[in-house]
Design an enzyme around this catalytic site. Structure first.
Site, PDB file in Angstrom:
ATOM      1  N   GLU A 194       0.845  -1.210   0.000  1.00 24.19           N
ATOM      2  CA  GLU A 194       0.000   0.000   0.000  1.00 24.19           C
ATOM      3  C   GLU A 194       0.878   1.257   0.000  1.00 24.19           C
ATOM      4  O   GLU A 194       0.748   2.141   0.857  1.00 24.19           O
ATOM      5  CB  GLU A 194      -0.979  -0.022   1.184  1.00 24.19           C
ATOM      6  N   GLU A 317      -4.719  -9.026  -0.150  1.00 25.12           N
ATOM      7  CA  GLU A 317      -5.511  -8.779   1.064  1.00 25.12           C
ATOM      8  C   GLU A 317      -6.971  -8.715   0.647  1.00 25.12           C
ATOM      9  O   GLU A 317      -7.330  -7.910  -0.231  1.00 25.12           O
ATOM     10  CB  GLU A 317      -5.102  -7.462   1.739  1.00 25.12           C
TER      11      GLU A 317
HETATM   12  O1  AHR Z   1      -4.915  -6.135   7.089  1.00 30.20           O
HETATM   13  C1  AHR Z   1      -4.827  -4.976   7.854  1.00 30.20           C
HETATM   14  C2  AHR Z   1      -4.204  -3.824   7.093  1.00 30.20           C
HETATM   15  O2  AHR Z   1      -5.041  -3.467   6.027  1.00 30.20           O
HETATM   16  C3  AHR Z   1      -2.879  -4.098   6.428  1.00 30.20           C
HETATM   17  O3  AHR Z   1      -1.809  -3.960   7.292  1.00 30.20           O
HETATM   18  C4  AHR Z   1      -2.837  -3.067   5.353  1.00 30.20           C
HETATM   19  O4  AHR Z   1      -2.065  -3.457   4.254  1.00 30.20           O
HETATM   20  C5  AHR Z   1      -4.306  -2.850   4.994  1.00 30.20           C
HETATM   21  O5  AHR Z   1      -4.624  -1.529   4.929  1.00 30.20           O
END
Ligand code: AHR
Length: 513
Positions: A194, A317
Site C-alpha cells: 500500500e 488482502e
Molecule cells: O490487514 C490490515 C491492514 O489493512 C494491512 O496492514 C494493510 O495493508 C491494509 O490496509
C-alpha cells in the site's frame, strides 16, 4: 373476449415471474485455464494476536508446539492445504527491519510496533521462524519487503540471506550460524505494501522508480525459477495507478501486481461482526460483489500492456472488516467471523476462480485472530470459523482446470435494491472429478438452480453444504461446532442436468464423477 385475453396474458406473466429460474450452463469443452492453488493463500501480519498467541507461542509454552508454532494450528492449516503465506505485513512490513529479528533470541532487538498499538515487539518470531514454519505447513512463503522505511540494500541482503546457497559473504555465513545451511528458496517477494498510503504515501510515478530500483538489486542467486516480484497496485478503484505501474515498469521486471479489496459497510463505523441487520448484510454482500468489477477493470488495464498475461493479479488482502470485538484493543483488529463471512468467502473464491486467467494468487486477511480469520485462539483453545470451512470445502479447486460457465440468476432484493443472488464456479481436477461450488447470498429465499453439464459425463453427485439458521451464527470457544459443513442432499442428477436447491445464505460444493 378482450378482457379474457388480457387476463390470460397477465396470468402467464405472473406465472413466468414466479417461476423465474436460476441457470448455470457449464462448457467444459472451452476449458483452458488452471485455477492456481495460490488463490487459496493466506496473510499473517505482526498485528494483534495473529503471530504471537496465534501462530507462535514460543518453545517454552505449555501449549503443544513444534519450534514454538502451535501444533493445532499446523494441523488445521494443513487440512486447508494452505499453499502460500504472506508475511510480515501489511503496513507493518514498511517498518520492519529483518536483521532485528534473527540470531539468538536474547540478542534480538525489541522494537515498538508503531503501526499496530505501539506495543513492544520482541522480535522472537523472525525470518528463520517464519520460513521454517512455512516448511512445516507445506506452504510457500511470500515476503513483503520494507520499501517505505527501509533501504534497497536491506532488501537485497534479505534475499541473499534466505536464498543464496553458497554465498561468499557474511550473510550466508550468518544464516549458517543461525542454524540453517541450505537456503529456503523464497520465490514470492512483494516490493512494498500500500505504497499509496501506510507504505509511504507515494504517487504512482515515484513508486514505479522505487520498484525498479528494488527489483534491480533483488536478484535470484541461482534459483532457476527466479524471483517473483510483486508490485503494489491499487486498494480502491484507482485504475490510473494500475495504468502507471503497468505502462512504466518493463515486463521483464514485474511478475505480479497486488491489489487489496475489503468488504466494509462504512469505513468510519464498520458495524459489529455478529450483531448486524439484514441491511448491513446486504451492503456487505454488495461490497463483496464489487470485487468482480474491480478485477475485471484492473485486468483490462493489464491486458493493454501485457496481452499475454505474464503478470499475475495478486489479491493479497481481501475479506470482511468490522469493528473490533467489544473490550478488545482497537489496534488489534480482532473480530468474530459469522455466516456473513462464509458468504463473502464463497462469493470471492468463485470470483477468483472465474478470473483465474489473470488472478493467480489471493491472500485472505488474516489467518488467525485478525479480521476475517480462519482460526481464533484463546490460550490453549482454538476455534475454526465458518470461513475456515468454506476454504476447506473449496480446496478441491486448487490447481484444477477451470470450467467456464454462464449464470442466469434471480435477484436478491432488499428495500428496493438488487444483487445477483447466485454465484458459481467449476473445475476438473487431475483425476477427472468435477467440482462445482455454488453460493446463494439471498438471506430470505432458497434458490433452485438448473445446472447444465456441457461436456461432462458424470454418473454420481455428492456434496457438502455450509448453512445455518441465522446469518449471525458463528463458532465460539464454548460452542465450536455451531457452523460446520454437512452432507448436501438438495441435488439431483439427471443425465446432463443437475437440479440444486440451495437454502438461504448457504455455500455448497458438489463433486461429480
Ligand atoms: O490487514 C490490515 C491492514 O489493512 C494491512 O496492514 C494493510 O495493508 C491494509 O490496509
Amino acid at each position: 373476449m378482450k378482457h379474457l385475453l388480457l387476463f390470460t396474458l397477465a396470468a402467464c406473466f405472473i406465472i413466468t415471474i414466479a417461476a423465474a429460474q436460476n441457470t448455470v450452463v457449464i462448457d467444459a469443452g472451452a476449458a483452458k485455464d488452471t485455477i492456481s492453488k495460490n488463490i487459496y493463500g493466506h496473510f499473517a501480519e505482526h498485528l494483534g494476536h495473529c503471530i504471537y498467541d496465534g501462530f507462535y507461542v514460543g518453545t517454552n509454552s505449555s501449549i503443544p508446539n513444534k519450534n514454538g508454532v502451535r501444533l493445532d494450528v499446523i494441523e488445521a492449516l494443513r487440512k486447508l492445504k494452505i499453499p502460500v503465506l504472506r508475511w510480515p505485513g501489511g503496513c507493518f512490513a514498511d517498518t520492519y527491519h529483518w536483521k532485528d529479528a534473527i540470531g539468538p533470541e536474547d540478542k534480538r532487538k525489541p522494537i515498538e510496533n508503531v503501526t499496530w498499538g505501539n506495543i513492544r515487539e520482541d522480535n522472537s518470531f523472525g525470518t528463520n521462524e517464519f520460513l521454517d514454519m512455512c516448511e512445516l505447513l507445506g506452504a510457500d512463503p511470500y515476503l513483503a519487503v520494507n520499501v517505505g522505511g527501509g533501504t534497497v540494500q536491506e532488501a537485497a541482503e534479505w534475499v541473499q540471506y534466505v536464498n543464496h546457497a553458497n554465498g561468499t559473504g557474511y550473510l550466508t555465513d550468518m544464516r549458517k550460524q543461525n542454524g540453517r545451511s541450505t537456503p529456503w528458496h523464497v520465490k514470492y517477494w512483494g516490493v512494498g505494501n500500500e505504497s499509496w498510503d501506510c507504505g509511504g504515501h507515494m504517487d504512482a510515478d515515484y513508486y514505479v522508480n522505487e520498484f525498479k530500483k528494488y527489483a534491480t538489486f533483488m536478484t535470484s542467486y541461482g534459483n532457476s525459477e527466479g524471483l517473483f516480484r510483486i508490485a503494489v497496485g491499487p486498494g480502491s478503484e484507482d485504475y490510473k495507478w494500475t495504468e502507471t505501474v503497468m505502462s512504466k515498469i518493463p515486463l521483464r521486471m514485474i511478475d505480479g501486481l497486488s491489489v487489496h479489496h475489503y468488504s466494509v459497510i462504512n469505513w468510519s463505523n464498520k458495524g459489529s461482526a455478529t450483531a448486524f441487520s439484514e441491511a448491513e448484510y446486504f451492503k456487505t454482500m454488495s461490497e463483496a460483489w464489487r470485487l468482480d468489477n474491480f478485477i475485471t477493470r484492473n485486468s483490462a488495464v493489464m491486458d493493454k500492456y501485457d496481452p499475454e498475461r505474464k503478470v499475475a493479479l495478486v489479491v493479497d488482502e481481501w475479506g470482511g472488516w468490522y469493528n473490533v470485538e467489544p473490550g478488545t484493543n482497537p489496534a488489534f483488529l480482532y473480530q468474530q467471523s459469522s455466516m456473513r463471512d462464509a458468504m463473502i468467502a464463497g462469493l470471492s473464491l468463485n470470483i477468483f476462480n472465474n478470473h483465474c486467467e489473470r488472478v493467480r494468487m489471493a491472500n485472505l486477511a488474516q489467518t488467525i485472530n485478525v479480521l476475517q480469520s480462519v482460526i481464533l485462539t484463546n490460550k490453549e483453545k482454538i476455534v475454526l470459523t465458518p470461513t475456515y470451512h468454506v476454504m476447506e470445502m473449496y480446496n478441491v479447486h486448487q490447481n484444477a482446470v477451470m470450467l467456464p460457465l454462464k449464470i442466469t440468476s434471480n435477484d436478491y432484493v432488499l428495500n428496493g435494491q438488487k444483487l445477483t443472488a447466485i454465484s458459481a464456479s467449476a473445475s476438473r481436477d487431475k483425476n477427472g472429478a468435477v467440482h462445482i461450488s455454488l453460493v446463494n447470498i439471498d438471506a430470505g429465499k432458497e434458490q433452485t438452480i438448473t445446472v447444465t453439464l456441457g461436456g461432462i459425463a458424470a454418473t454420481t453427485v455428492t456434496g457438502r453444504i455450509l448453512k445455518s439458521a441465522h446469518l449471525q451464527d458463528h463458532n465460539t470457544f464454548e460452542q465450536p461446532n455451531t457452523v460446520t459443513p454437512v452432507p448436501f442432499s438438495g441435488v439431483r442428477l439427471n443425465g446432463q442436468q443437475l437440479t440444486v436447491t440451495l437454502p438461504p445464505f448457504s455455500v455448497a460444493v458438489l463433486e461429480l464423477k
